[in-house]
Design a protein around this motif. Structure first.
Motif, PDB file in Angstrom:
ATOM      1  N   SER A 114      55.766   7.786  34.539  1.00  0.00           N
ATOM      2  CA  SER A 114      54.314   7.578  34.571  1.00  0.00           C
ATOM      3  C   SER A 114      53.634   8.443  35.624  1.00  0.00           C
ATOM      4  CB  SER A 114      54.002   6.102  34.838  1.00  0.00           C
ATOM      5  OG  SER A 114      54.362   5.732  36.164  1.00  0.00           O
ATOM      6  N   LEU A 115      54.385   8.853  36.643  1.00  0.00           N
ATOM      7  CA  LEU A 115      53.820   9.663  37.727  1.00  0.00           C
ATOM      8  C   LEU A 115      54.033  11.158  37.526  1.00  0.00           C
ATOM      9  CD1 LEU A 115      55.066   7.473  40.727  1.00  0.00           C
ATOM     10  CD2 LEU A 115      52.722   7.587  39.857  1.00  0.00           C
ATOM     11  N   ASP A 116      55.103  11.512  36.835  1.00  0.00           N
ATOM     12  CA  ASP A 116      55.501  12.912  36.669  1.00  0.00           C
ATOM     13  C   ASP A 116      54.661  13.588  35.585  1.00  0.00           C
ATOM     14  OD1 ASP A 116      56.826  15.321  36.723  1.00  0.00           O
ATOM     15  OD2 ASP A 116      58.543  14.606  35.546  1.00  0.00           O
ATOM     16  N   LYS A 117      53.471  14.015  35.965  1.00  0.00           N
ATOM     17  CA  LYS A 117      52.533  14.555  34.986  1.00  0.00           C
ATOM     18  C   LYS A 117      52.953  15.925  34.442  1.00  0.00           C
ATOM     19  CE  LYS A 117      49.911  10.985  35.371  1.00  0.00           C
ATOM     20  NZ  LYS A 117      49.913   9.972  34.291  1.00  0.00           N
ATOM     21  N   ASN A 118      53.639  16.732  35.248  1.00  0.00           N
ATOM     22  CA  ASN A 118      54.043  18.047  34.748  1.00  0.00           C
ATOM     23  C   ASN A 118      55.428  18.033  34.101  1.00  0.00           C
ATOM     24  OD1 ASN A 118      55.767  17.793  36.888  1.00  0.00           O
ATOM     25  ND2 ASN A 118      54.922  19.509  38.078  1.00  0.00           N
TER      26      ASN A 118
END
Length: 251
Positions: free
Chosen positions: A108-112
């Motif tokens: 959910s945090l790892d956008k890339n």
């Protein structure tokens, strides 16, 4: 005879192996459930907090969100309550649960999508959680105000109804005093009522309300008290989480 004895021995060994294999399989299937904590809900909240602190540096997610997540995983029939069977089924997954929660939070945090959570992504995640919590705080405050106003309206309605019911027909105000009909020209305007008479009528209505609906008022007060206690507890928890996020961001 010797051949028959060997056959019997081989058959016995085969059955023993089958029984042993079944027992091993059963042990493997139940071992995770047996190692899981007794209170699976509290343990899940604790595990979620542990993973949040590990990745975000702070426990930031509201408990209401964590509970929704738990129910989505474990509440198979969707009734909002974990049955004993659902708890048992969920306990069987407990051994892998921390890794699962860690992977979900990172995703959910790892956008890339590079497989890691950078400081920028962590900061963005905390900011997003902060905004969600602020929205939840406003919603909870509004719910508190609505609950209070709803209680006031119900008590007013009950008092009004009781006051009307408590007046004997003979004591009802004359029509002339209510709407001005039948009054002579020198009696003044229609709303020029005698103050003492008006106060007496108000007192009668208040007494009737207090006598007739006291039990109902007490019941409504208790319901409101329980509701507000729950809402204020949620509000305090949300404010605490927001404060923790602010501290983590300024660190």
């Amino acid at each position: 005879m010797k051949v028959q004895l060997n056959l019997v021995i081989h058959a016995a060994l085969a059955v023993s192996a089958m029984i042993g294999g079944t027992a091993c399989n059963k042990t493997a299937a139940t071992q995770a459930a047996e190692e899981a904590p007794a209170d699976i809900e509290s343990a899940y909240f604790g595990l979620s907090a542990e993973v949040q602190k590990e990745i975000l540096g702070v426990e930031a997610r509201p408990l209401s969100d964590v509970r929704k997540e738990l129910m989505a995983k474990a509440d198979k029939d969707g009734d909002g309550i974990l049955s004993e069977q659902e708890k048992t089924d969920f306990k069987a997954q407990w051994k892998e649960m921390k890794d699962q929660l860690r992977a979900e939070l990172k995703a959910s945090l790892d956008k890339n999508k590079d497989g890691t959570v950078s400081e920028e992504e962590k900061k963005a995640g905390l900011e997003a959680l902060g905004q969600q919590i602020k929205t939840a705080i406003h919603a909870t405050l509004e719910e508190i105000r609505t609950a209070q106003q709803d209680m006031r309206d119900k008590i007013k309605a009950a008092c009004s109804k009781s006051g009307d019911a408590g007046k004997p027909e003979a004591e009802a105000e004359p029509t002339a005093l209510k709407d001005g009909t039948g009054r002579s020209a020198n009696q003044g305007p229609a709303d020029d009522l005698d103050a003492e008479s008006t106060n007496q009528e108000i007192e009668k209505e208040l007494n009737a309300c207090q006598t007739v609906v006291q039990a109902e008022k007490d019941k409504m007060h208790e319901m409101l008290k329980a509701s507000l206690e729950k809402l204020h507890a949620e509000l305090d928890e949300l404010k605490g989480k927001l404060g923790s996020i602010d501290e983590a961001q300024s660190a």
